[in-house]
Design a protein around this motif. Structure first.
Motif, PDB file in Angstrom:
ATOM      1  N   MET A   1     -10.959  51.349  32.526  1.00 29.90           N
ATOM      2  CA  MET A   1      -9.796  52.294  32.100  1.00 29.90           C
ATOM      3  C   MET A   1      -8.441  52.027  32.766  1.00 29.90           C
ATOM      4  O   MET A   1      -8.589  51.819  34.118  1.00 29.90           O
ATOM      5  N   ASN A   2      -7.233  51.854  32.090  1.00 33.91           N
ATOM      6  CA  ASN A   2      -6.165  51.675  32.920  1.00 33.91           C
ATOM      7  C   ASN A   2      -5.568  53.150  33.242  1.00 33.91           C
ATOM      8  O   ASN A   2      -5.986  53.928  32.800  1.00 33.91           O
ATOM      9  N   LYS A   3      -4.210  52.820  34.172  1.00 30.71           N
ATOM     10  CA  LYS A   3      -3.522  54.184  34.505  1.00 30.71           C
ATOM     11  C   LYS A   3      -3.136  54.883  33.118  1.00 30.71           C
ATOM     12  O   LYS A   3      -3.309  56.322  33.648  1.00 30.71           O
ATOM     13  N   LYS A   4      -2.530  54.530  32.236  1.00 34.05           N
ATOM     14  CA  LYS A   4      -2.177  55.498  31.089  1.00 34.05           C
ATOM     15  C   LYS A   4      -3.496  56.207  30.641  1.00 34.05           C
ATOM     16  O   LYS A   4      -3.580  57.401  30.350  1.00 34.05           O
ATOM     17  N   LYS A   5      -4.552  55.526  30.251  1.00 32.82           N
ATOM     18  CA  LYS A   5      -5.845  56.033  29.872  1.00 32.82           C
ATOM     19  C   LYS A   5      -6.464  57.138  30.942  1.00 32.82           C
ATOM     20  O   LYS A   5      -6.872  58.185  30.470  1.00 32.82           O
ATOM     21  N   GLY A   6      -6.308  56.747  32.070  1.00 30.63           N
ATOM     22  CA  GLY A   6      -6.731  57.880  33.243  1.00 30.63           C
ATOM     23  C   GLY A   6      -5.871  59.141  33.233  1.00 30.63           C
ATOM     24  O   GLY A   6      -6.587  60.196  33.121  1.00 30.63           O
ATOM     25  N   ILE A   7      -4.651  58.933  32.720  1.00 31.60           N
ATOM     26  CA  ILE A   7      -3.541  60.270  33.033  1.00 31.60           C
ATOM     27  C   ILE A   7      -4.084  61.044  31.536  1.00 31.60           C
ATOM     28  O   ILE A   7      -4.225  62.184  31.615  1.00 31.60           O
ATOM     29  N   ILE A   8      -4.375  60.227  30.401  1.00 33.28           N
ATOM     30  CA  ILE A   8      -4.575  60.899  29.112  1.00 33.28           C
ATOM     31  C   ILE A   8      -6.010  61.680  29.395  1.00 33.28           C
ATOM     32  O   ILE A   8      -6.283  62.696  28.896  1.00 33.28           O
ATOM     33  N   SER A   9      -7.206  60.957  30.000  1.00 33.53           N
ATOM     34  CA  SER A   9      -8.496  61.558  30.204  1.00 33.53           C
ATOM     35  C   SER A   9      -8.198  62.868  30.843  1.00 33.53           C
ATOM     36  O   SER A   9      -8.853  63.885  30.908  1.00 33.53           O
ATOM     37  N   LEU A  10      -7.649  62.750  32.156  1.00 36.56           N
ATOM     38  CA  LEU A  10      -7.392  64.031  32.903  1.00 36.56           C
ATOM     39  C   LEU A  10      -6.719  65.128  32.127  1.00 36.56           C
ATOM     40  O   LEU A  10      -7.082  66.327  32.343  1.00 36.56           O
ATOM     41  N   VAL A  11      -5.597  64.735  31.339  1.00 32.66           N
ATOM     42  CA  VAL A  11      -4.862  65.712  30.696  1.00 32.66           C
ATOM     43  C   VAL A  11      -5.836  66.284  29.731  1.00 32.66           C
ATOM     44  O   VAL A  11      -6.052  67.846  29.290  1.00 32.66           O
ATOM     45  N   VAL A  12      -6.535  65.450  28.905  1.00 32.70           N
ATOM     46  CA  VAL A  12      -7.606  66.002  27.941  1.00 32.70           C
ATOM     47  C   VAL A  12      -8.624  67.133  28.441  1.00 32.70           C
ATOM     48  O   VAL A  12      -9.069  68.055  28.020  1.00 32.70           O
ATOM     49  N   THR A  13      -9.300  66.566  29.564  1.00 30.80           N
ATOM     50  CA  THR A  13     -10.136  67.343  30.545  1.00 30.80           C
ATOM     51  C   THR A  13      -9.720  68.726  30.758  1.00 30.80           C
ATOM     52  O   THR A  13     -10.260  69.776  30.684  1.00 30.80           O
ATOM     53  N   VAL A  14      -8.256  68.872  31.255  1.00 29.90           N
ATOM     54  CA  VAL A  14      -7.679  69.928  31.733  1.00 29.90           C
ATOM     55  C   VAL A  14      -7.521  70.682  30.573  1.00 29.90           C
ATOM     56  O   VAL A  14      -7.805  72.222  30.538  1.00 29.90           O
ATOM     57  N   LEU A  15      -7.098  70.315  29.277  1.00 29.61           N
ATOM     58  CA  LEU A  15      -6.911  70.931  28.234  1.00 29.61           C
ATOM     59  C   LEU A  15      -8.205  71.535  27.515  1.00 29.61           C
ATOM     60  O   LEU A  15      -8.264  72.750  27.215  1.00 29.61           O
ATOM     61  N   LEU A  16      -9.445  70.797  27.714  1.00 24.39           N
ATOM     62  CA  LEU A  16     -10.406  71.336  26.940  1.00 24.39           C
ATOM     63  C   LEU A  16     -10.996  72.527  28.193  1.00 24.39           C
ATOM     64  O   LEU A  16     -11.525  73.587  27.652  1.00 24.39           O
ATOM     65  N   ALA A  17     -10.743  72.455  29.303  1.00 20.77           N
ATOM     66  CA  ALA A  17     -11.335  73.612  30.331  1.00 20.77           C
ATOM     67  C   ALA A  17     -10.409  74.753  29.803  1.00 20.77           C
ATOM     68  O   ALA A  17     -10.777  75.846  29.944  1.00 20.77           O
ATOM     69  N   VAL A  18      -8.995  74.472  29.873  1.00 18.40           N
ATOM     70  CA  VAL A  18      -8.155  75.727  29.687  1.00 18.40           C
ATOM     71  C   VAL A  18      -8.494  76.321  28.177  1.00 18.40           C
ATOM     72  O   VAL A  18      -8.528  77.501  28.107  1.00 18.40           O
ATOM     73  N   VAL A  19      -8.571  75.663  27.300  1.00 16.87           N
ATOM     74  CA  VAL A  19      -8.883  76.149  25.863  1.00 16.87           C
ATOM     75  C   VAL A  19     -10.365  76.923  25.920  1.00 16.87           C
ATOM     76  O   VAL A  19     -10.392  78.012  25.367  1.00 16.87           O
ATOM     77  N   LEU A  20     -11.194  76.247  26.378  1.00 15.04           N
ATOM     78  CA  LEU A  20     -12.595  76.873  26.474  1.00 15.04           C
ATOM     79  C   LEU A  20     -12.537  77.984  27.269  1.00 15.04           C
ATOM     80  O   LEU A  20     -13.334  79.128  26.779  1.00 15.04           O
ATOM     81  N   GLY A  21     -11.901  78.046  28.541  1.00 17.41           N
ATOM     82  CA  GLY A  21     -11.846  79.276  29.378  1.00 17.41           C
ATOM     83  C   GLY A  21     -10.964  80.386  28.684  1.00 17.41           C
ATOM     84  O   GLY A  21     -11.473  81.535  28.829  1.00 17.41           O
ATOM     85  N   PHE A  22      -9.872  80.039  27.748  1.00 19.92           N
ATOM     86  CA  PHE A  22      -9.201  81.218  27.152  1.00 19.92           C
ATOM     87  C   PHE A  22     -10.189  81.694  26.243  1.00 19.92           C
ATOM     88  O   PHE A  22     -10.180  82.967  25.841  1.00 19.92           O
ATOM     89  N   THR A  23     -10.922  80.823  25.371  1.00 21.08           N
ATOM     90  CA  THR A  23     -11.966  81.407  24.268  1.00 21.08           C
ATOM     91  C   THR A  23     -12.880  82.373  24.887  1.00 21.08           C
ATOM     92  O   THR A  23     -13.200  83.267  24.422  1.00 21.08           O
TER      93      THR A  23
END
Length: 714
Positions: A1-23
């Motif tokens: 996993m390169n740096k770009k994919k790493g950033i995308i993965s962290l962003v996806v994780t945060v969004l997932l946690a936020v969306v599920l948390g809001f739900t």
């Protein structure tokens, strides 16, 4: 996993946690779809509808009452697996269904006799419900292409013969299908039907067809019932049970996450984020599939959290081992996840097998526990093997690569001679178990009963009190319940508020005449209640004899299935046998604790014992997985004891950390919970300690004894 994919993965994780948390917190739309507050709660946590039927038949026998109660229990499971049915007095049956506020929606179907008959034109009955082997709802289409639903009946051998004879003799004539005196359909017979199948057609919805099929499968009621009354009732455990459990869960989860970060640093943070996502996904699934959440179900979620933590601990322990060998962080992460896979999969699959069997064969709270346990296991595997992995690799990819972020250098632990202490451990376990059995015997001889059975198992007394004012659920919990507990000596009191009235139903263990009068006097002295308006009835157990048999059979079958799986995976029946013996050890120790401490044995007891079974087998699998791995490297008999000691020592950190984190979750529940919650949490804490002890001191030693004594060649 390169740096770009790493950033995308962290962003996806945060969004997932936020969306599920809001739900889970807010939900979507006006109805707040997905919000945790919309989860269907059981009678113990939220209340529901209480329906009381009176038997029309005079002087019903105990066998007829028991059969009717069991069949009604099966019927109400179409509405909720957590519904309860029990006898009230000599000729009344009460049904309580959670999550329902309108009794009229179910009253018509529930109390029907459920008699099914096939009659010829001259009124001769050729088939009855007893000739039906099974019934199921079927969907199809009519000539216009519209959906059409029917009920397919598979007949018994005797029923097949009867139907073949009847249809042969009535070709060109009608055979009416009559359900509870009402003709549902009267099809003409075109030809003899000899295949052993029949169909009930009509203007059904799928739900109506499914309910009819279920009622036919269960069989007709032996007694005719009429509705006596129906009420909306409040939570059995009181509203405080929910608020304190939620608060305890949040505090416990926060402590576990802080512990994981303190011990494992960056990977610990990753596991903490994954745990939050785990909780959010479980809550969303409970909502989406309309699973009824009860106290036993809560136990299943706690076990799931423990297994989710366990999976992360196994992974990170493996990563540390690889880094101790001098490997790079990247290679250690890759190898650690690979080596941890087998233990995680085997442990979770074994527990999942048990959950599946309990769901298929169990009834009531057993089925509810199995549902939430299965959901917890599947989600914990996903979060540990996918979410945690993605976050850890993303941290590494974005630049967090220093060894000190992943590992604190420690000397490799010298193997501890656990096998050298096996006789002491075996003796200690035997003393505790035999001591518990002795206490049970003493209590039985003394007339107290081996266990302090609660009203769910032994029945009790239902007291209906009409107060002078409308008390809230909080006031009932804080003012009325303590007085009832003091007078009756029962610390598992259940109260239900009848909606729209000042009535409160108080359920306790069976009260003798003196105690009833003392309770009535206490209500009059403390609340000014008119004693003449207080009524009391003895009620039967909500866990019937048939339900207990179903639960026992389900547990036995689940144990056999787990034994077969372990045998298959480890290629040695001694692994399976020692795992089952260790499981029984933990169960007997906790049973001994119940007997000595005289903690009420009720629905929470079932949940506690099932939780311990799942916890015990998972802990055992982890050690056996390490022994299996070490055995591939060392095969000489002289080194067998060293292999076992080394394997137990290597997994010791996992055993301590997993037990500690799960214990913390339950301990907070015990400290903050109401009395009924504490009676559930205390034996569970004992079970967790016992599970840790047996996995370290008993399982490996048992396998070693079997391997050396039973495996010797003559």
């Amino acid at each position: 996993m390169n740096k770009k994919k790493g950033i995308i993965s962290l962003v996806v994780t945060v969004l997932l946690a936020v969306v599920l948390g809001f739900t889970t917190i807010q939900g979507f739309g006006a109805g707040q779809t997905g919000a945790a507050k919309n989860i269907t709660l059981g009678l113990d946590l939220a209340g529901g509808v209480s329906i009381t039927y009176k038997v029309k038949d005079k002087n019903p026998t105990s066998e007829e009452m028991s059969d009717t109660i069991y069949k009604l229990q099966k019927r109400v499971e179409n509405y909720s697996t957590e519904a309860t049915v029990y006898q009230e007095g000599d000729d009344r049956i009460s049904i309580e269904i959670p999550g329902v506020t309108d009794a009229n929606t179910i009253l018509e179907d529930l109390g029907k006799p459920g008699s099914l008959e096939f009659q010829t034109e001259d009124g001769t009955t050729v088939l009855t419900g007893s000739d039906v082997k099974t019934a199921s709802a079927r969907s199809g289409q009519d000539d216009m292409g519209n959906n059409k639903y029917s009920v397919e009946l598979d007949l018994t051998e005797e029923g097949t013969e009867k139907f073949a004879e009847a249809t042969t003799a009535n070709v060109g004539k009608q055979i009416a299908i009559i359900y509870d005196g009402e003709t549902i359909s009267a099809p003409s017979v075109d030809e003899a039907i000899t295949g052993g199948q029949a169909y009930i057609t009509g203007s059904f919805t799928f739900e109506e067809a499914e309910n009819l099929a279920s009622t036919i499968r269960i069989g007709g009621l032996k007694l005719e019932l009429e509705e006596l009354r129906s009420n909306v009732v409040g939570a059995q455990l009181g509203e405080q049970a929910i608020s304190t459990s939620v608060k305890a869960g949040a505090i416990g989860l926060a402590l576990v996450i802080l512990f994981m970060i303190a011990v494992y640093m960056l990977p610990g943070l990753a596991s903490g984020i994954a745990l939050i996502i785990y909780i959010e996904i479980v809550l969303v699934i409970l909502n989406a599939f309309n699973v009824t959440l009860t106290l036993p179900g809560l136990a299943g979620i706690i076990l799931g959290i423990g297994m989710a933590v366990d999976a992360n601990v196994i992974i990170f322990a493996r990563v540390r081992e690889e880094m101790t060998k001098g490997k790079s962080v990247r290679n250690s992460l890759k190898t650690g996840f690979q080596k941890a896979m087998s233990a995680i999969v085997d442990g979770n699959v074994t527990t999942l097998i048990a959950a599946a069997v309990l769901w298929l064969m169990g009834t009531g709270s057993v089925k509810g526990f199995a549902q939430t346990l299965a959901i917890g296991i599947l989600v914990s595997m996903f979060t540990a093997l996918v979410i945690t992995r993605m976050i850890v690799y993303a941290f590494y990819a974005v630049g967090f690569r220093k060894e000190k972020l992943y590992y604190k250098p420690k000397k490799e632990r010298t193997p501890i001679d656990f096998l050298g202490k096996k006789k002491i451990c075996f003796l200690l376990s035997a003393v505790v178990i035999l001591g518990g059995i002795a206490v049970m015997g003493v209590h039985s001889v003394g007339g107290k009963g081996a266990f302090a059975y609660s009203l769910e198992f032994e029945g009790g007394t239902s007291t209906n009190v009409t107060f002078n004012e409308d008390y809230s659920i909080e006031e009932i919990d804080s003012r009325i319940v303590p007085i009832v507990e003091e007078v009756t000596g029962d610390h598992n009191v259940q109260t239900q508020k009848v909606a729209g009235t000042n009535q409160v139903i108080i359920k306790t263990t069976t009260l003798d005449l003196d105690t009833r009068e003392a309770l009535n006097q206490a209500m009059a002295d403390n609340f000014g209640v008119d004693e003449a308006t207080i009524t009391a009835e003895n009620i039967s157990s909500t866990v019937s004899k048939e339900m207990r048999q179903d639960a026992i059979i389900a547990v036995i079958v689940a144990t056999i299935c787990m034994l077969i799986y372990i045998w298959f995976r480890f290629k040695d029946i001694r692994f399976a046998a020692s795992a089952v013996i260790a499981l029984l050890h933990d169960v007997f120790v906790v049973l001994a604790f119940y007997a000595v401490a005289r903690i009420s044995v009720g629905n929470t007891f079932i949940a506690c014992m099932l939780t311990i079974v799942g916890y015990s087998i998972n802990a055992t699998i982890v050690i056996f997985d390490r022994i299996r791995e070490e055995m591939r490297l060392k095969t000489k008999e002289a080194e067998l004891a060293e292999v076992v000691n080394k394997s137990i020592t290597q997994t010791l950190t996992r055993s301590i950390y997993t037990s500690l984190t799960t214990f913390v979750m339950v301990a907070v529940l015990f400290i903050l919970g109401v009395s009924s919650i504490r009676e559930f949490a205390l034996p569970l804490m004992v079970g967790i300690i016992c599970g840790a002890y047996s996995s370290v001191c008993i399982t490996g030693a048992l396998w070693y004894v079997m391997k050396t004594k039973l495996g010797k060649k003559k």
